[in-house]
Design an enzyme around this catalytic site. Structure first.
Site, PDB file in Angstrom:
ATOM      1  N   ASP A  13       0.839  -1.200   0.000  1.00 11.54           N
ATOM      2  CA  ASP A  13       0.000   0.000   0.000  1.00 11.54           C
ATOM      3  C   ASP A  13       0.873   1.250   0.000  1.00 11.54           C
ATOM      4  O   ASP A  13       1.505   1.572   1.002  1.00 11.54           O
ATOM      5  CB  ASP A  13      -0.900  -0.028   1.246  1.00 11.54           C
ATOM      6  CG  ASP A  13      -2.057   0.935   1.162  1.00 11.54           C
ATOM      7  OD1 ASP A  13      -2.073   1.760   0.239  1.00 11.54           O
ATOM      8  OD2 ASP A  13      -2.955   0.864   2.014  1.00 11.54           O
ATOM      9  N   ASP A  14       0.931   1.943  -1.145  1.00 12.17           N
ATOM     10  CA  ASP A  14       1.700   3.183  -1.290  1.00 12.17           C
ATOM     11  C   ASP A  14       3.205   2.952  -1.342  1.00 12.17           C
ATOM     12  O   ASP A  14       3.987   3.859  -1.042  1.00 12.17           O
ATOM     13  CB  ASP A  14       1.377   4.183  -0.171  1.00 12.17           C
ATOM     14  CG  ASP A  14      -0.041   4.680  -0.190  1.00 12.17           C
ATOM     15  OD1 ASP A  14      -0.768   4.370  -1.150  1.00 12.17           O
ATOM     16  OD2 ASP A  14      -0.443   5.366   0.768  1.00 12.17           O
ATOM     17  N   CYS A  51      -5.553   3.974  -4.120  1.00  4.50           N
ATOM     18  CA  CYS A  51      -5.654   2.585  -3.666  1.00  4.50           C
ATOM     19  C   CYS A  51      -6.951   1.874  -4.055  1.00  4.50           C
ATOM     20  O   CYS A  51      -6.915   0.830  -4.706  1.00  4.50           O
ATOM     21  CB  CYS A  51      -5.426   2.511  -2.165  1.00  4.50           C
ATOM     22  SG  CYS A  51      -6.079   3.893  -1.226  1.00  4.50           S
ATOM     23  N   ARG A  55      -7.560  -1.425  -6.559  1.00  8.17           N
ATOM     24  CA  ARG A  55      -8.042  -2.715  -6.057  1.00  8.17           C
ATOM     25  C   ARG A  55      -9.289  -3.165  -6.816  1.00  8.17           C
ATOM     26  O   ARG A  55      -9.494  -4.365  -7.038  1.00  8.17           O
ATOM     27  CB  ARG A  55      -8.292  -2.614  -4.556  1.00  8.17           C
ATOM     28  CG  ARG A  55      -6.987  -2.486  -3.776  1.00  8.17           C
ATOM     29  CD  ARG A  55      -7.158  -1.853  -2.391  1.00  8.17           C
ATOM     30  NE  ARG A  55      -5.898  -1.281  -1.970  1.00  8.17           N
ATOM     31  CZ  ARG A  55      -4.974  -1.943  -1.266  1.00  8.17           C
ATOM     32  NH1 ARG A  55      -5.199  -3.188  -0.884  1.00  8.17           N
ATOM     33  NH2 ARG A  55      -3.838  -1.368  -0.935  1.00  8.17           N
ATOM     34  N   LYS A 113      -6.073  -5.558   3.514  1.00 12.41           N
ATOM     35  CA  LYS A 113      -6.883  -4.379   3.206  1.00 12.41           C
ATOM     36  C   LYS A 113      -7.828  -4.660   2.043  1.00 12.41           C
ATOM     37  O   LYS A 113      -7.398  -5.030   0.959  1.00 12.41           O
ATOM     38  CB  LYS A 113      -5.961  -3.196   2.885  1.00 12.41           C
ATOM     39  CG  LYS A 113      -6.691  -1.928   2.457  1.00 12.41           C
ATOM     40  CD  LYS A 113      -5.706  -0.788   2.267  1.00 12.41           C
ATOM     41  CE  LYS A 113      -6.352   0.414   1.607  1.00 12.41           C
ATOM     42  NZ  LYS A 113      -5.427   1.556   1.466  1.00 12.41           N
ATOM     43  N   HIS A 115     -10.993  -2.342   1.216  1.00 13.63           N
ATOM     44  CA  HIS A 115     -11.225  -0.984   0.711  1.00 13.63           C
ATOM     45  C   HIS A 115     -12.194  -0.948  -0.463  1.00 13.63           C
ATOM     46  O   HIS A 115     -12.128  -0.050  -1.311  1.00 13.63           O
ATOM     47  CB  HIS A 115      -9.889  -0.324   0.339  1.00 13.63           C
ATOM     48  CG  HIS A 115      -9.963   1.183   0.342  1.00 13.63           C
ATOM     49  ND1 HIS A 115      -8.940   1.978  -0.143  1.00 13.63           N
ATOM     50  CD2 HIS A 115     -10.926   2.040   0.773  1.00 13.63           C
ATOM     51  CE1 HIS A 115      -9.269   3.241  -0.015  1.00 13.63           C
ATOM     52  NE2 HIS A 115     -10.475   3.316   0.538  1.00 13.63           N
ATOM     53  N   HIS A 214       1.367   2.408   4.119  1.00 13.14           N
ATOM     54  CA  HIS A 214       0.462   3.564   4.195  1.00 13.14           C
ATOM     55  C   HIS A 214       0.596   4.249   5.561  1.00 13.14           C
ATOM     56  O   HIS A 214       0.815   3.589   6.569  1.00 13.14           O
ATOM     57  CB  HIS A 214      -0.969   3.058   4.001  1.00 13.14           C
ATOM     58  CG  HIS A 214      -1.989   4.123   3.735  1.00 13.14           C
ATOM     59  ND1 HIS A 214      -2.359   5.052   4.689  1.00 13.14           N
ATOM     60  CD2 HIS A 214      -2.746   4.383   2.632  1.00 13.14           C
ATOM     61  CE1 HIS A 214      -3.297   5.842   4.177  1.00 13.14           C
ATOM     62  NE2 HIS A 214      -3.541   5.464   2.936  1.00 13.14           N
ATOM     63  N   ASP A 320      -0.018  -0.586  -5.000  1.00 19.30           N
ATOM     64  CA  ASP A 320      -1.332  -0.180  -5.513  1.00 19.30           C
ATOM     65  C   ASP A 320      -1.341   1.187  -6.180  1.00 19.30           C
ATOM     66  O   ASP A 320      -2.317   1.557  -6.836  1.00 19.30           O
ATOM     67  CB  ASP A 320      -2.399  -0.250  -4.414  1.00 19.30           C
ATOM     68  CG  ASP A 320      -2.124   0.690  -3.252  1.00 19.30           C
ATOM     69  OD1 ASP A 320      -1.034   1.303  -3.188  1.00 19.30           O
ATOM     70  OD2 ASP A 320      -3.001   0.814  -2.379  1.00 19.30           O
ATOM     71  N   ASN A 321      -0.290   1.942  -6.038  1.00 19.36           N
ATOM     72  CA  ASN A 321      -0.155   3.248  -6.700  1.00 19.36           C
ATOM     73  C   ASN A 321       1.246   3.757  -6.402  1.00 19.36           C
ATOM     74  O   ASN A 321       2.035   3.082  -5.738  1.00 19.36           O
ATOM     75  CB  ASN A 321      -1.211   4.254  -6.212  1.00 19.36           C
ATOM     76  CG  ASN A 321      -1.440   4.281  -4.721  1.00 19.36           C
ATOM     77  OD1 ASN A 321      -2.531   3.938  -4.251  1.00 19.36           O
ATOM     78  ND2 ASN A 321      -0.430   4.647  -3.945  1.00 19.36           N
ATOM     79  N   LYS A 378       1.493   9.554  -5.888  1.00 16.78           N
ATOM     80  CA  LYS A 378       0.111   9.117  -5.703  1.00 16.78           C
ATOM     81  C   LYS A 378      -0.891  10.260  -5.904  1.00 16.78           C
ATOM     82  O   LYS A 378      -0.642  11.397  -5.515  1.00 16.78           O
ATOM     83  CB  LYS A 378      -0.051   8.539  -4.293  1.00 16.78           C
ATOM     84  CG  LYS A 378      -1.464   8.099  -3.927  1.00 16.78           C
ATOM     85  CD  LYS A 378      -1.504   7.560  -2.512  1.00 16.78           C
ATOM     86  CE  LYS A 378      -2.916   7.203  -2.070  1.00 16.78           C
ATOM     87  NZ  LYS A 378      -2.953   6.681  -0.685  1.00 16.78           N
TER      88      LYS A 378
END
Length: 557
Positions: A13-14, A51, A55, A113, A115, A214, A320-321, A378
């Site tokens: 994540d990130d 994110c 996903r 996660k 989301h 994150h 994810d980004n 991001k």
């Protein structure tokens, strides 16, 4: 291979493009590096710029504007959510990878996660996962700690990412003792894998989406201590070091020109000693988070190796980004209140940064050390926001231990895994309801060396979030970044010669730009992208702020 492969899909994540050792970083990531060097590293792999949109694309194989996450749920309202594709959760117009693999006889497992919905009806358990332990929202304190303050008294910035968890269809009222997100998600996935019986011949699809690294940046003290002093030269020095290593590894060309850092925050030389120490400590904690994520991946790999299943498991890893470069207090409605709340209820002294009762992020300069040579990070549709580190490891690969510079996207994962599983995406209906087709392309022929590229040169791919836009065909890309972080007009880049998106060719190639703008309109028509710039005060303010996150740096850093 006669036996259908298992699938292990790991999402960070990130995570920044060059954070892993195998992608040029100095952070200790031996387990991911071993997988990456053994597999195929992807240098032109793309996600969405944030994110939950990523996903949605990852699990459905189609664009997030079609799947229900046209806008992030945290920053939309009922006016937005009434439009198809903007429901704020995976809608019923799509079918998930987990649903299709479950129907094909796979054990479907998720721990991490989600989301993509905050109710039982929109949970992972309702969308094909037979075993699920999920963080429902965008983020949470990695230790599960929260100040004893009623939710309605928390600033919106913190409340919208306040974590809630669910196992199966049931919400969890308490987290396991000693909870730390990366450890807990891995613990539960290992539990699910161990539930399978020795004579169980069903392959598995295991999805491990971490919530690290994150913000808030938090990690065990002993890991943070390993990085003490490592970042005392500042983000510019780290950026140059990583760019050199990227070139040494062959991940970027020797003559690549990196986009200049974009930040209105003080540079390293302008900070006083306390400011530099706080900033370096935040980066130390970030590195520790990444190392802990890697350690947990190693635990899963060790289990699969011990059970003899690793050789029949295809592993996909991605972020994810792009790296998170936010200066969150810049949000005009909630930022200052969040600053006051953090100052009152958290302890952000240097010696305490990284612990459960601290709350920090690392800002745009460290982020651009990780996204270089790309532009921004991001939430932007420039390459720094949408190009992500990724690799595929599998004994069936034709190019093991190699690097791919060919374009691909997260939408390609669904058709690839379905083809490997010996099943297919439904044409138009699933369980009595109409569904949309996938937009991704299977990578299997490419991975097996039977085709030269994953995508045809004339294919187009579009991106949009919070009014930042892009359209790409081959290596030509038209980019629209709203003011004040861009010119508020379409720009044109040849990514073959200019991967940093520095030299705008809009005036030199007007016909090419016009053709791409027409492709952009086709993308809008196909996916239902809507312009909600006049939808309501909250959304307008947040949408503007989310493309202005370089304007200030957190006072704690």
């Amino acid at each position: 291979m006669s036996k259908r492969p298992n699938f292990l899909l790991i999402v960070a994540d990130d995570l920044g493009f060059s954070d892993l050792g195998a992608f040029g970083g100095e952070i200790h990531t031996p387990h991911l590096d071993e997988l990456a060097f053994a597999g195929l590293r992807l240098t032109d792999f793309h996600a969405a710029s944030a994110c939950s949109p990523t996903r949605a694309m990852l699990l459905t194989g189609t664009d997030h504007h079609l799947a229900g996450i046209g806008a992030m749920a945290e920053f939309s309202d009922e006016t937005i959510r009434q439009h198809p594709g903007y429901e704020g959760h995976l809608n019923q117009r799509v079918v998930t990878l987990a649903e299709l693999l479950r129907d094909a006889g796979y054990r479907t497992l998720i721990s991490g996660k989600w989301h993509l919905g905050r109710t039982a009806e929109t949970s992972a358990a309702a969308r094909g996962f037979e075993r699920s332990f999920i963080l429902e929202g965008a983020a949470h304190n990695h230790y599960g700690w929260s100040p004893e303050v009623p939710a309605h008294k928390m600033p919106r910035l913190l409340h919208t990412v306040e974590g809630t968890y669910r196992e199966g269809l049931e919400p969890l009222t308490a987290l396991p003792e000693g909870f730390y997100s990366s450890d807990a998600f891995t613990d539960r996935l290992l539990d699910y894998l161990r539930e399978r019986q020795p004579d169980d011949n069903c392959p598995f699809f295991a999805y491990l989406p971490f919530s690290a690294p994150h913000f808030p940046l938090q990690a065990p003290d002993e890991l943070i201590d390993r990085y003490q002093g490592r970042y005392d030269s500042g983000p510019d020095a780290l950026r140059e070091q990583r760019l050199r290593r990227l070139k040494e590894l062959g991940l970027i060309g020797e003559d690549v020109e990196a986009h200049p850092v974009i930040a209105d925050t003080p540079n390293w030389q302008e900070l006083d000693d306390d400011g530099r120490r706080q900033s370096a400590k935040a980066m130390e904690v970030y590195a520790a988070m990444v190392e802990r994520l890697d350690w947990n991946v190693g635990r899963v790999v060790s289990h699969l190796r011990a059970t003899g299943e690793l050789e029949n498991t295809l592993v996909i890893f991605l972020s994810d980004n792009g790296a998170e470069g936010a200066a969150l207090e810049a949000l005009p409605i909630v930022g200052k209140r969040a600053q006051r709340f953090i100052g009152k209820h958290y302890d952000n002294r240097v010696e305490n940064i990284g612990r459960a009762n601290s709350y920090v992020w690392y800002g745009p300069r460290w982020a651009q050390a990780a996204t270089a040579p790309s532009r921004q990070y991001k939430l932007f549709t420039s390459q720094g926001g949408i190009r992500v580190p990724a690799f595929i490891t599998w004994p069936g690969l034709h190019r093991q231990g190699d690097i791919s510079h060919d374009f691909a996207t997260v939408m390609d994962i669904v058709p690839t895994l379905l083809e490997l599983a010996g099943t297919a995406h439904p044409v138009s209906h699933y369980q009595g309801r109409e569904i949309l087709p996938i937009r991704g392309r299977s990578l299997l022929s490419y991975l097996q060396g039977k085709s030269q590229a994953p995508h045809a040169a004339d294919e187009t791919t579009g991106w949009e979030l919070f009014r930042a836009r892009a359209i790409r065909q081959g290596n030509w890309k038209a980019l629209y970044i709203p003011k004040p972080d861009g010119p508020g007009r379409w720009q044109l880049y040849d990514l073959t010669r200019d991967p940093g998106e520095i030299h705008d060719l809009a005036q030199a190639e007007p016909a090419r730009l016009q053709a791409l703008k027409q492709h952009w309109q086709d993308y809008v028509d196909e996916t239902g992208v809507r312009d909600f710039s006049f939808a309501g005060r909250l959304f307008r303010e947040v949408a503007r702020a989310l493309v202005r996150l370089v304007t200030r740096q957190p006072r704690t850093l």
